[in-house]
Motif scaffolding. Structure first.
Motif, short mmCIF file in Angstrom:
data_model
loop_
_atom_site.label_atom_id
_atom_site.label_comp_id
_atom_site.label_asym_id
_atom_site.label_seq_id
_atom_site.Cartn_x
_atom_site.Cartn_y
_atom_site.Cartn_z
N HIS A 42 0.86 -1.25 -0.13
CA HIS A 42 0.16 -0.29 0.06
C HIS A 42 0.68 1.33 -0.08
N PHE A 43 2.13 1.11 0.72
CA PHE A 43 2.79 2.44 0.65
C PHE A 43 4.14 2.39 0.18
N GLY A 44 4.65 1.19 -0.09
CA GLY A 44 6.08 1.20 -0.65
C GLY A 44 7.15 0.80 0.54
N SER A 45 6.94 1.48 1.59
CA SER A 45 7.71 1.26 2.79
C SER A 45 7.22 1.55 3.93
N LYS A 46 7.75 1.43 5.08
CA LYS A 46 7.47 1.67 6.35
C LYS A 46 7.75 3.19 6.63
N ASP A 47 8.41 3.81 5.83
CA ASP A 47 8.85 5.31 6.02
C ASP A 47 7.95 6.11 5.36
N ARG A 48 7.51 5.72 4.19
CA ARG A 48 6.45 6.39 3.49
C ARG A 48 4.97 6.22 4.19
N VAL A 54 1.95 11.10 9.48
CA VAL A 54 2.39 12.21 10.11
C VAL A 54 1.78 13.37 9.69
N LEU A 55 1.76 13.36 8.02
CA LEU A 55 1.11 14.37 7.39
C LEU A 55 -0.57 14.52 7.66
N GLU A 56 -1.11 13.22 7.69
CA GLU A 56 -2.51 13.09 8.02
C GLU A 56 -2.75 13.87 9.25
N ALA A 57 -2.18 13.35 10.57
CA ALA A 57 -2.17 13.82 11.68
C ALA A 57 -1.92 15.32 11.73
#
Length: 191
Positions: A42-48, A54-57
């Motif tokens: 879904h995201f490519g990596s844990k960091d992504r 972080v951006l959503e929060a």
């Protein structure tokens, strides 16, 4: 919720409970109930995933702050408006601690992720405009760039400063009256 949404919710929970640097992909998978491999899918990596969380929060906290600012805009004089914003902020901070923790962590990530930096920069600019417009009692589009850069930045710094103070030492937060008196002390007395 979809698996993607579950992962985001899990990542946000981990941000608030463990912090960005101490959260592992396994933590997120465990909290979200998703498979470890679904993070990559879904995201490519844990960091992504973490940067997205972080951006959503941060966006959620920005929405709360915008609502507070707009609700406070009915006061007549600038001092009454700033008092109303601070009152709303001080009342909202305890209920939204998790969002604030995640938002603060977002600032640490901007040095490592251009997408996060750009999204936060846009959010800060919008907040500066909203705050300056509120204090002056005008629509944001009526403001010039100097007013947004000067007044908007100063108000944004006050708000974020109080958020940081709350996260570090909630028992030492000033009262609204003390905060307004502090702002008033910065201004020359009127003749």
């Amino acid at each position: 919720m979809s698996q993607r949404e579950d992962l985001l919710a899990g990542a946000k929970r981990c941000l608030a409970e463990k912090g960005y640097g101490k959260t592992t992909a396994r933590d997120i998978a465990a909290v979200s109930g998703a498979h470890l491999a679904s993070i990559g899918y879904h995201f490519g990596s844990k960091d992504r995933l973490m940067n997205t969380a972080v951006l959503e929060a941060t966006s959620e906290w920005g929405d709360v702050l915008t609502r507070l600012v707009r609700e406070s805009s009915s006061a007549a004089a600038p001092e009454e408006r700033i008092r109303a914003v601070l009152t709303s902020l001080f009342e909202a901070v305890p209920a939204h601690r998790d969002l604030m923790v995640s938002s603060v962590q977002a600032f640490a990530q901007v040095q490592f992720d251009d997408e996060t930096r750009a999204a936060l920069a846009d959010g800060i600019e919008g907040a500066r405009e909203e705050l300056a417009a509120l204090l002056l009692g005008v629509a944001p589009e009526e403001l010039d760039a100097d007013t947004v850069a000067g007044l908007g930045s100063m108000l944004y710094n006050i708000v974020t400063g109080y958020v940081l103070q709350y996260l570090v030492s909630p028992e030492h937060m000033p009262t609204v009256d003390q905060a307004v008196a502090g702002i008033r002390a910065l201004l020359p007395p009127t003749p």
